[in-house]
Design a protein around this motif. Structure first.
Motif, mmCIF file in Angstrom:
data_model
loop_
_atom_site.group_PDB
_atom_site.id
_atom_site.type_symbol
_atom_site.label_atom_id
_atom_site.label_comp_id
_atom_site.label_asym_id
_atom_site.label_seq_id
_atom_site.Cartn_x
_atom_site.Cartn_y
_atom_site.Cartn_z
ATOM 1 N N ASN A 136 29.255 107.989 28.021
ATOM 2 C CA ASN A 136 29.053 108.051 29.460
ATOM 3 C C ASN A 136 28.403 106.761 29.949
ATOM 4 N N SER A 137 28.691 106.403 31.187
ATOM 5 C CA SER A 137 28.146 105.187 31.786
ATOM 6 C C SER A 137 27.378 105.580 33.041
ATOM 7 N N SER A 138 26.080 105.499 32.974
ATOM 8 C CA SER A 138 25.245 105.966 34.077
ATOM 9 C C SER A 138 24.961 104.862 35.088
ATOM 10 N N GLY A 139 24.537 105.266 36.266
ATOM 11 C CA GLY A 139 24.146 104.334 37.318
ATOM 12 C C GLY A 139 23.336 105.053 38.367
ATOM 13 N N ARG A 140 22.657 104.299 39.196
ATOM 14 C CA ARG A 140 21.788 104.905 40.221
ATOM 15 C C ARG A 140 22.557 105.294 41.475
ATOM 16 N N GLU A 141 23.781 104.805 41.607
ATOM 17 C CA GLU A 141 24.650 105.162 42.717
ATOM 18 C C GLU A 141 23.994 104.894 44.077
ATOM 19 N N ALA A 142 23.936 105.875 44.967
ATOM 20 C CA ALA A 142 23.370 105.635 46.299
ATOM 21 C C ALA A 142 21.897 105.272 46.255
ATOM 22 N N HIS A 143 21.248 105.565 45.128
ATOM 23 C CA HIS A 143 19.818 105.277 44.990
ATOM 24 C C HIS A 143 19.552 103.867 44.469
ATOM 25 N N THR A 144 20.605 103.053 44.364
ATOM 26 C CA THR A 144 20.444 101.662 43.974
ATOM 27 C C THR A 144 19.652 100.924 45.054
ATOM 28 N N PRO A 145 18.568 100.252 44.719
ATOM 29 C CA PRO A 145 17.811 99.503 45.731
ATOM 30 C C PRO A 145 18.677 98.428 46.381
ATOM 31 N N ASN A 170 27.208 114.041 53.832
ATOM 32 C CA ASN A 170 27.661 112.749 54.339
ATOM 33 C C ASN A 170 27.790 111.692 53.241
ATOM 34 N N ARG A 171 27.777 112.136 51.974
ATOM 35 C CA ARG A 171 27.759 111.202 50.843
ATOM 36 C C ARG A 171 29.009 110.324 50.783
ATOM 37 N N MET A 172 30.121 110.808 51.336
ATOM 38 C CA MET A 172 31.371 110.055 51.254
ATOM 39 C C MET A 172 31.424 108.869 52.223
ATOM 40 N N PHE A 173 30.413 108.716 53.065
ATOM 41 C CA PHE A 173 30.370 107.585 53.993
ATOM 42 C C PHE A 173 29.261 106.600 53.649
ATOM 43 N N VAL A 174 28.816 106.613 52.391
ATOM 44 C CA VAL A 174 27.689 105.791 51.954
ATOM 45 C C VAL A 174 28.172 104.538 51.236
ATOM 46 N N SER A 175 27.514 103.409 51.532
ATOM 47 C CA SER A 175 27.694 102.180 50.765
ATOM 48 C C SER A 175 26.330 101.548 50.528
ATOM 49 N N PRO A 215 37.003 102.842 43.251
ATOM 50 C CA PRO A 215 36.206 102.797 44.482
ATOM 51 C C PRO A 215 35.742 104.163 45.004
ATOM 52 N N HIS A 216 35.627 105.186 44.165
ATOM 53 C CA HIS A 216 35.057 106.464 44.597
ATOM 54 C C HIS A 216 33.681 106.228 45.225
ATOM 55 N N TYR A 217 33.403 106.997 46.274
ATOM 56 C CA TYR A 217 32.082 106.882 46.904
ATOM 57 C C TYR A 217 30.978 107.249 45.910
ATOM 58 N N PRO A 218 29.754 106.759 46.111
ATOM 59 C CA PRO A 218 29.324 105.782 47.111
ATOM 60 C C PRO A 218 29.821 104.390 46.749
ATOM 61 N N ASN A 219 30.165 103.610 47.750
ATOM 62 C CA ASN A 219 30.706 102.269 47.509
ATOM 63 C C ASN A 219 29.559 101.299 47.258
ATOM 64 N N ALA A 278 35.247 95.965 48.705
ATOM 65 C CA ALA A 278 34.246 95.373 47.816
ATOM 66 C C ALA A 278 34.236 96.056 46.458
ATOM 67 N N THR A 279 34.286 97.378 46.452
ATOM 68 C CA THR A 279 34.229 98.094 45.177
ATOM 69 C C THR A 279 35.553 98.052 44.428
ATOM 70 N N VAL A 280 36.667 97.903 45.145
ATOM 71 C CA VAL A 280 37.943 97.685 44.461
ATOM 72 C C VAL A 280 37.913 96.335 43.742
ATOM 73 N N GLN A 281 37.408 95.303 44.418
ATOM 74 C CA GLN A 281 37.333 93.994 43.781
ATOM 75 C C GLN A 281 36.408 94.023 42.569
ATOM 76 N N PHE A 282 35.269 94.720 42.697
ATOM 77 C CA PHE A 282 34.351 94.831 41.566
ATOM 78 C C PHE A 282 35.015 95.556 40.396
ATOM 79 N N MET A 283 35.713 96.634 40.687
ATOM 80 C CA MET A 283 36.437 97.373 39.647
ATOM 81 C C MET A 283 37.494 96.501 38.996
ATOM 82 N N ASP A 284 38.210 95.724 39.816
ATOM 83 C CA ASP A 284 39.238 94.832 39.293
ATOM 84 C C ASP A 284 38.654 93.827 38.291
#
Length: 473
Positions: A136-145, A170-175, A215-219, A278-284
């Motif tokens: 598994n690959s974890s991350g802070r997601e929307a809680h990223t500073p 409203n999580r699907m509208f977060v970046s 690019p699944h939310y949060p972006n 932005a997240t598509v480019q990062f994924m790419d």
């Protein structure tokens, strides 16, 4: 040339590149919520996807590939089992494991709740028997500073408190745009782990499945990935006046400009596109890191590569947001398959994601389980526009609706018998529903019968007791 002879030829060409003792490898890369139309190879002129586009130039690119489930869980269960609904029999990865391949999951292959399972580093609905190892690959997601935006609520802040996250409406509208190199992000970690596995297992046959969550939310991405996409320059999708008037209620997205506050904020709709790009480019870039290492190790000469997404996505087309409907932006997915020694190209032949499983088993010369419902698309590598299917079937969850996409049309039918019909040559954006147009009554009748036949032949050939799949994303 008959199908058997063609498959034998492709298998021979593929395997002739290997030593007698080495089985071919499979690298299976899945993006999450990635719409085909946002990639350069599918015609987008804005988003920067050089690595996926480079892979496309070396692969067979499927211009008409369609998912069977229109949200994450059902779609992933579908193509991993080659079943239209639910699961049955031995899944794709487990089948390769049982036939002597090392199999590894990195990140999200079967359904994971994003962001919950990413934040917690948990397995989601993974099937442990599929894998020799799993990571598994974890991350802070929307809680990223960093600079947080909740665009439908028009909130902009750098504070960590009160951010929309797991199960919040409203999580699907977060970046989140932040200062960093991206190494803390789950997709970067997944690429790094895949690179490590390629080095560790380069001398034995492997099936490595890497699931990237963007690019699944949060972006979420470092700020330098947002810079190429200033929101002021974003052009929103055209929405004709009264566009929704001929779309049945069951054909509409759950989240729309008309029922969500995102509809009030035109600038924020543009910022949604900027964050998605932005997240598509990062994924790419993570795809590029993996492919570069594969090539550096000399593994590209004996590795088949499959790149796909689980389904598409709406970013304001028709005023719709997200997925879980049967329109083209959701059902059409990117799919490309690289086979070493086999000529690249494009095909407009209709293909379903359930077809991946039997194509790989035929390619590698192992038996295809009888429970598999897909059809091999290997003949397309020799005859690019050969007809494998006359239509693609997609399904809403719980029998709410079905669609078939033919060469020229899309037909949708919902559980209340309301319908949509589109001429995909004249109206590719699906603005004019022809279901009530008397000039199309015979075509409508034919497509009704065609859908009924597909449902009878395939979608209902399911055991009485079947594993349910979570649809919450």
């Amino acid at each position: 040339m008959n199908k058997l002879r063609l498959i034998e030829m492709i298998f021979f060409l593929f395997c002739s590149l290997l030593s007698a003792s080495q089985k071919p490898n499979i690298l299976f890369i899945i993006a999450d919520d990635l719409k085909a139309s946002v990639l350069g190879t599918y015609g987008d002129k804005v988003c920067k996807t050089p690595n996926i586009d480079k892979l496309a130039e070396q692969s067979l690119v499927f211009d008409r590939a369609y998912c069977q489930g229109v949200v994450c869980g059902p779609s992933r269960t579908s193509f991993m089992h080659s079943r239209y609904r639910g699961s049955m029999g031995t899944n794709l990865a487990e089948h390769f494991k049982n036939n002597g391949w090392y199999t590894a999951r990195v990140g999200k292959i079967y359904h994971m709740r994003v962001p919950y399972d990413i934040i917690n580093g948990t397995d989601g609905q993974d099937i442990a028997s599929s894998w020799t190892e799993r990571f598994n690959s974890s991350g802070r997601e929307a809680h990223t500073p960093g600079d947080y935006e909740c665009l439908n609520l028009n909130i902009f802040t750098d504070k960590l408190e009160h951010r929309e996250s797991t199960k919040m409406p409203n999580r699907m509208f977060v970046s989140v745009s932040y200062e960093g190199d991206g190494s803390d992000q789950p997709d970067y970690k997944s690429a790094s782990k895949t690179i490590a596995l390629l080095n560790e297992h380069k001398d034995k046959p492997f099936f490595i499945a890497t699931g990237l969550v963007r690019p699944h939310y949060p972006n979420v991405a470092p700020e330098q990935y947002f810079t190429p996409y200033p929101w002021e320059k974003i052009k929103l999708p055209t929405i004709p006046e009264n566009d929704l008037s001929d779309i049945p209620n069951l054909g509409k997205s759950k989240i729309m400009n008309t029922n969500n506050s995102i509809g009030k904020y035109i600038d924020n709709q543009k910022k949604m596109w900027s964050a998605y790009y932005a997240t598509v480019q990062f994924m790419d870039e993570q795809v590029g890191r993996i492919l570069d290492e594969l090539e550096r190790l000399g593994l590209k000469e004996n590795t088949a590569i499959v790149f796909l997404s689980d389904h598409g996505y709406h970013l304001g087309e028709h005023g719709f947001w997200q997925k879980e409907n049967l329109h083209e932006e959701v059902t059409r997915v990117p799919l490309m398959v690289y086979l070493p020694g086999i000529k690249a190209g494009r095909t407009s032949s209709i293909t379903e994601l359930v077809d991946i499983y039997p194509s790989l088993t035929e390619l590698l010369g192992i038996e295809t389980p009888q429970e598999v419902q897909g059809k091999s698309f290997l003949p397309l590598f020799e005859q690019k526009n050969k007809t494998i299917r006359t239509e693609a079937l997609s399904l809403l969850t719980n029998g709410k609706g079905y669609s078939i996409r033919t060469k020229d049309n899309t037909y949708m039918r919902y559980k209340d018998n309301s319908e949509e019909l589109y001429d995909m040559n004249k109206d590719p954006k699906q603005f004019n529903n022809l279901a009530k147009n008397p000039e199309y009554s015979q075509l409508l009748k034919n497509l009704r019968s065609q859908l009924d036949l597909r449902l009878k032949q395939e979608a209902v050939t399911i055991p009485q007791k079947i594993k349910k799949v979570m649809i919450y994303t």
